[in-house]
Design a protein around this motif. Structure first.
Motif, PDB file in Angstrom:
ATOM      1  N   SER A 460       0.819  -1.214   0.000  1.00 63.63           N
ATOM      2  CA  SER A 460       0.000   0.000   0.000  1.00 63.63           C
ATOM      3  C   SER A 460       0.854   1.266   0.000  1.00 63.63           C
ATOM      4  CB  SER A 460      -0.936   0.013   1.218  1.00 63.63           C
ATOM      5  OG  SER A 460      -1.986  -0.901   1.037  1.00 63.63           O
ATOM      6  N   ALA A 461       1.974   1.248   0.724  1.00 64.20           N
ATOM      7  CA  ALA A 461       2.836   2.440   0.783  1.00 64.20           C
ATOM      8  C   ALA A 461       3.320   2.859  -0.602  1.00 64.20           C
ATOM      9  CB  ALA A 461       4.009   2.205   1.730  1.00 64.20           C
ATOM     10  N   PRO A 462       3.968   1.968  -1.378  1.00 61.61           N
ATOM     11  CA  PRO A 462       4.387   2.400  -2.716  1.00 61.61           C
ATOM     12  C   PRO A 462       3.223   2.587  -3.676  1.00 61.61           C
ATOM     13  CG  PRO A 462       4.942   0.088  -2.363  1.00 61.61           C
ATOM     14  CD  PRO A 462       4.500   0.634  -1.044  1.00 61.61           C
ATOM     15  N   PHE A 463       2.164   1.789  -3.562  1.00 61.47           N
ATOM     16  CA  PHE A 463       1.057   1.909  -4.507  1.00 61.47           C
ATOM     17  C   PHE A 463       0.404   3.282  -4.396  1.00 61.47           C
ATOM     18  CE2 PHE A 463      -3.305   1.540  -5.981  1.00 61.47           C
ATOM     19  CZ  PHE A 463      -3.161   0.825  -7.154  1.00 61.47           C
ATOM     20  N   TRP A 464      -0.015   3.674  -3.200  1.00 60.53           N
ATOM     21  CA  TRP A 464      -0.677   4.965  -3.035  1.00 60.53           C
ATOM     22  C   TRP A 464       0.329   6.115  -3.078  1.00 60.53           C
ATOM     23  CZ3 TRP A 464      -5.415   4.341  -4.150  1.00 60.53           C
ATOM     24  CH2 TRP A 464      -6.111   3.188  -3.761  1.00 60.53           C
ATOM     25  N   GLY A 465       1.568   5.865  -2.615  1.00 57.12           N
ATOM     26  CA  GLY A 465       2.592   6.907  -2.680  1.00 57.12           C
ATOM     27  C   GLY A 465       2.977   7.239  -4.114  1.00 57.12           C
ATOM     28  N   PHE A 466       3.242   6.213  -4.919  1.00 51.22           N
ATOM     29  CA  PHE A 466       3.587   6.444  -6.325  1.00 51.22           C
ATOM     30  C   PHE A 466       2.422   7.092  -7.069  1.00 51.22           C
ATOM     31  CE2 PHE A 466       7.080   2.968  -6.981  1.00 51.22           C
ATOM     32  CZ  PHE A 466       7.777   3.494  -5.915  1.00 51.22           C
ATOM     33  N   THR A 467       1.205   6.675  -6.741  1.00 53.02           N
ATOM     34  CA  THR A 467       0.020   7.280  -7.370  1.00 53.02           C
ATOM     35  C   THR A 467      -0.048   8.769  -7.057  1.00 53.02           C
ATOM     36  OG1 THR A 467      -1.211   5.189  -7.254  1.00 53.02           O
ATOM     37  CG2 THR A 467      -2.494   7.209  -7.491  1.00 53.02           C
ATOM     38  N   ALA A 468       0.194   9.117  -5.788  1.00 49.41           N
ATOM     39  CA  ALA A 468       0.183  10.532  -5.394  1.00 49.41           C
ATOM     40  C   ALA A 468       1.251  11.319  -6.145  1.00 49.41           C
ATOM     41  CB  ALA A 468       0.397  10.655  -3.881  1.00 49.41           C
ATOM     42  N   MET A 469       2.425  10.741  -6.341  1.00 46.63           N
ATOM     43  CA  MET A 469       3.501  11.432  -7.064  1.00 46.63           C
ATOM     44  C   MET A 469       3.099  11.712  -8.513  1.00 46.63           C
ATOM     45  SD  MET A 469       6.968   9.518  -5.803  1.00 46.63           S
ATOM     46  CE  MET A 469       6.990   8.677  -4.226  1.00 46.63           C
ATOM     47  N   LEU A 470       2.491  10.734  -9.169  1.00 45.36           N
ATOM     48  CA  LEU A 470       2.059  10.942 -10.553  1.00 45.36           C
ATOM     49  C   LEU A 470       0.989  12.030 -10.639  1.00 45.36           C
ATOM     50  CD1 LEU A 470       1.915   7.286 -11.960  1.00 45.36           C
ATOM     51  CD2 LEU A 470       3.641   9.044 -12.411  1.00 45.36           C
ATOM     52  N   VAL A 471       0.074  12.041  -9.671  1.00 41.21           N
ATOM     53  CA  VAL A 471      -0.970  13.073  -9.659  1.00 41.21           C
ATOM     54  C   VAL A 471      -0.352  14.450  -9.485  1.00 41.21           C
ATOM     55  CG1 VAL A 471      -2.910  13.988  -8.307  1.00 41.21           C
ATOM     56  CG2 VAL A 471      -2.826  11.547  -8.879  1.00 41.21           C
ATOM     57  N   VAL A 472       0.609  14.565  -8.564  1.00 47.61           N
ATOM     58  CA  VAL A 472       1.280  15.852  -8.341  1.00 47.61           C
ATOM     59  C   VAL A 472       2.045  16.280  -9.591  1.00 47.61           C
ATOM     60  CG1 VAL A 472       3.160  16.948  -7.056  1.00 47.61           C
ATOM     61  CG2 VAL A 472       1.424  15.638  -5.835  1.00 47.61           C
ATOM     62  N   LEU A 473       2.764  15.352 -10.219  1.00 48.05           N
ATOM     63  CA  LEU A 473       3.477  15.676 -11.456  1.00 48.05           C
ATOM     64  C   LEU A 473       2.500  16.104 -12.543  1.00 48.05           C
ATOM     65  CD1 LEU A 473       6.104  12.778 -11.544  1.00 48.05           C
ATOM     66  CD2 LEU A 473       6.605  15.207 -11.274  1.00 48.05           C
ATOM     67  N   ASP A 474       1.335  15.480 -12.578  1.00 46.10           N
ATOM     68  CA  ASP A 474       0.330  15.810 -13.586  1.00 46.10           C
ATOM     69  C   ASP A 474      -0.234  17.211 -13.372  1.00 46.10           C
ATOM     70  OD1 ASP A 474      -1.314  15.202 -15.814  1.00 46.10           O
ATOM     71  OD2 ASP A 474      -2.988  14.769 -14.465  1.00 46.10           O
ATOM     72  N   ILE A 475      -0.401  17.609 -12.108  1.00 48.65           N
ATOM     73  CA  ILE A 475      -1.018  18.902 -11.802  1.00 48.65           C
ATOM     74  C   ILE A 475      -0.010  20.045 -11.881  1.00 48.65           C
ATOM     75  CG2 ILE A 475      -2.142  20.267  -9.998  1.00 48.65           C
ATOM     76  CD1 ILE A 475      -3.385  17.654  -8.968  1.00 48.65           C
ATOM     77  N   TYR A 476       1.161  19.857 -11.277  1.00 47.16           N
ATOM     78  CA  TYR A 476       2.064  20.987 -11.063  1.00 47.16           C
ATOM     79  C   TYR A 476       3.267  21.036 -11.993  1.00 47.16           C
ATOM     80  CZ  TYR A 476      -0.594  21.044  -6.747  1.00 47.16           C
ATOM     81  OH  TYR A 476      -1.609  21.057  -5.832  1.00 47.16           O
ATOM     82  N   TYR A 477       3.646  19.895 -12.604  1.00 47.61           N
ATOM     83  CA  TYR A 477       4.916  19.876 -13.322  1.00 47.61           C
ATOM     84  C   TYR A 477       4.796  19.593 -14.810  1.00 47.61           C
ATOM     85  CZ  TYR A 477       7.402  19.933  -8.878  1.00 47.61           C
ATOM     86  OH  TYR A 477       7.904  20.294  -7.659  1.00 47.61           O
ATOM     87  N   ARG A 478       3.609  19.266 -15.288  1.00 48.82           N
ATOM     88  CA  ARG A 478       3.505  18.945 -16.711  1.00 48.82           C
ATOM     89  C   ARG A 478       3.574  20.229 -17.547  1.00 48.82           C
ATOM     90  NH1 ARG A 478      -2.850  17.148 -17.074  1.00 48.82           N
ATOM     91  NH2 ARG A 478      -3.720  19.226 -17.314  1.00 48.82           N
ATOM     92  N   LYS A 479       3.717  20.055 -18.842  1.00 43.05           N
ATOM     93  CA  LYS A 479       3.843  21.192 -19.762  1.00 43.05           C
ATOM     94  C   LYS A 479       2.631  22.108 -19.649  1.00 43.05           C
ATOM     95  CE  LYS A 479       4.586  22.190 -24.653  1.00 43.05           C
ATOM     96  NZ  LYS A 479       4.756  21.596 -25.984  1.00 43.05           N
TER      97      LYS A 479
END
Length: 495
Positions: A460-479
């Motif tokens: 659960s730690a990597p599954f939900w943690g990695f998911t949160a990272m992708l969401v953050v990258l999608d919101i704040y860091y994408r083009k």
């Protein structure tokens, strides 16, 4: 008498009383073998740390996840089990988070309004509905509470912490640091025995992991993100680069000696998915390819099943033979038991197709659905040897068709988010790490066809943690993003 002297005496008396009480409680704990009581001061210290620095509390928890052990090992059978100290810390973190939320009400709504978040809401909503209709409501609501104390810290709190890109790499590094300790201990035990085989690989991972399959799944989860970090740091021959490179090599060794065929297979499929995404293979081509493969299977299904049934290669110390045993459905007990569990789950689904038997109830309800011809030497009727061995089939039995649909929607939404970040991000580091995180998640989504570990802290730690990272990258860091984030502070406009 001076006021300061009175205060000092009062503090001294309270210190003595508390110390004596703690000594008395520990004496009782040792006498009754209820050792978990000794963790109370640690739990209180963690509460203070959580209020003082939630980020530090989060990082400490991440590091301890691979090192957690079952509560039952400390206390015996209690009727419930927790991963100590991880799940205690996660419960505390969840409570502290909601208290802070009530106090200042600060939570970034862009994360809450992301498609992945909506998929999680539906996933939890249907779990709640089927907990109400459950055949064992107490078991189901306990199961759902456990989901909440995994999702809130690693996804909700994590999404706030991961706004600083350095913290995403820190998460991978800290979890891997704890995992490296387990790999060293497990491999050292194997070396002491002098026999590298599946039987001992199953035993040496305890007490940190229940069996070698979950251990292999975690190693597969982190191998590709670590390789992504090696690529990120490759241009600088720094201590960070050398450390991550060594970590990646050790995790690869842990994956090999886990003897988990499902974990090996998940890595191969993940690499295949990487090439499909990287070279932008069109969806139409994939659909046509899937159609051709399906037509081939149905045309030659009799011959294929005959060859599978003729395969009598069991698990082996020889790596090639062990890989060959993946398709053995004639004599390999592990493979046959999975088929037994899946058949039982499908029968449970047919019996209750809409609401299922209730989240977390499979292991207590599936025994009557086993057929004598499906049972193996490792079958049990006592609900004490695991679950449905599938993240996709298990929910069918426990939460009906919408249970499986909710997980599929969540998985698809996560994968789409990861692909979007990879294609749209303008920064090489963001793209590489996003692909590593996505491949880690894909490895588990593939592994999920053969096992289910999302009810454990290790996965659960990597599954939900990695998911949160992708969401953050999608919101704040994408083009096209309007913000850059620094040091977990408020966003500053780009100049």
């Amino acid at each position: 008498m001076p006021q300061e002297s009175i205060v000092n005496k009062t503090w001294f008396r309270w210190t003595i009383l508390i110390s004596l009480a703690y000594v008395a409680v520990n004496i009782y704990a040792i006498y009754s073998e209820f050792f978990v009581v000794m963790l109370i001061p640690f739990a209180l210290a963690m509460v203070l740390l959580g209020f003082y620095s939630l980020n530090s509390f989060f990082y400490l928890t991440v590091f301890l996840v691979p090192l957690s052990i079952p509560l039952n090992l400390l206390t015996g059978k209690l009727g419930f089990n927790l991963a100590i100290p991880t799940e205690v810390l996660l419960i505390e973190m969840t409570v502290i988070f909601f208290l802070k939320l009530l106090y200042d009400g600060k939570l970034d709504r862009r994360v809450l309004n992301h498609p992945v978040s909506y998929a999680i809401y539906f996933y939890l909503f249907w779990m709640f509905i089927t907990s109400i209709t459950s055949t064992m409501p107490l078991v189901s609501f306990k199961f759902m509470l456990a989901k909440l104390w995994f999702i809130v810290p690693f996804y909700i709190i994590g999404s706030q912490i991961f706004k600083d890109f350095k913290n995403q790499k820190r998460f991978v590094f800290l979890y891997a640091s704890g995992l490296i300790i387990v790999i060293f201990i497990s491999t050292f035990k194997l070396a002491l025995v002098g026999v590298f085989d599946t039987t001992y690989s199953h035993l040496v991972v305890r007490p940190f992991f229940n069996d070698h399959t979950s251990y292999g799944a975690v190693n597969a989860f982190f191998l590709l993100p670590l390789i992504a970090m090696v690529i990120i740091y490759r241009r600088q021959l720094s201590p960070a680069y050398l450390t991550i490179l060594i970590f990646a090599v050790i995790v690869f060794i842990g994956l090999v000696f886990s003897y988990s065929r499902a974990a090996w297979l998940s890595i191969i499929v993940s690499l295949g998915v990487f090439f499909l995404i990287h070279f932008r293979i069109r969806l139409v081509f994939l659909i046509v390819l899937a159609g051709v493969l399906a037509a081939f299977f149905f045309t030659y299904r009799v011959e294929i099943m005959y060859r599978l049934e003729k395969n009598d290669q069991d698990s082996s110390t020889n790596l090639a033979e062990h890989v060959e045993s993946i398709s053995n459905i004639s004599s390999d007990a592990s493979n046959l038991e999975r088929i037994n569990r899946w058949n039982s789950a499908f029968k449970m689904f047919i019996d209750k197709p809409v609401f299922g038997y209730g989240p977390g109830t499979y292991q207590f309800q599936y025994a009557p659905f086993q057929l004598a011809r499906d049972q193996t030497i490792i079958s049990t009727n006592f609900g004490n040897w695991g679950n449905a061995h599938s993240e996709y089939i298990g929910p069918l039995a426990e939460s009906g068709v919408l249970g499986t649909m909710s997980f599929l929607i969540l998985a698809i939404t996560i994968v789409i988010t990861g692909i979007r970040v990879y294609y749209r991000s303008r920064n090489m580091e963001h793209r590489v790490l996003a692909m590593g995180l996505l491949m880690g998640l894909v490895s588990y989504l593939v592994h999920g066809f053969l096992n289910n570990f999302l009810d454990t802290d290790k996965i659960s730690a990597p599954f939900w943690g990695f998911t949160a990272m992708l969401v953050v990258l999608d919101i704040y860091y994408r083009k096209g993003s309007d913000f850059v984030w620094k040091d977990d502070k408020q966003p500053a406009k780009k100049r």
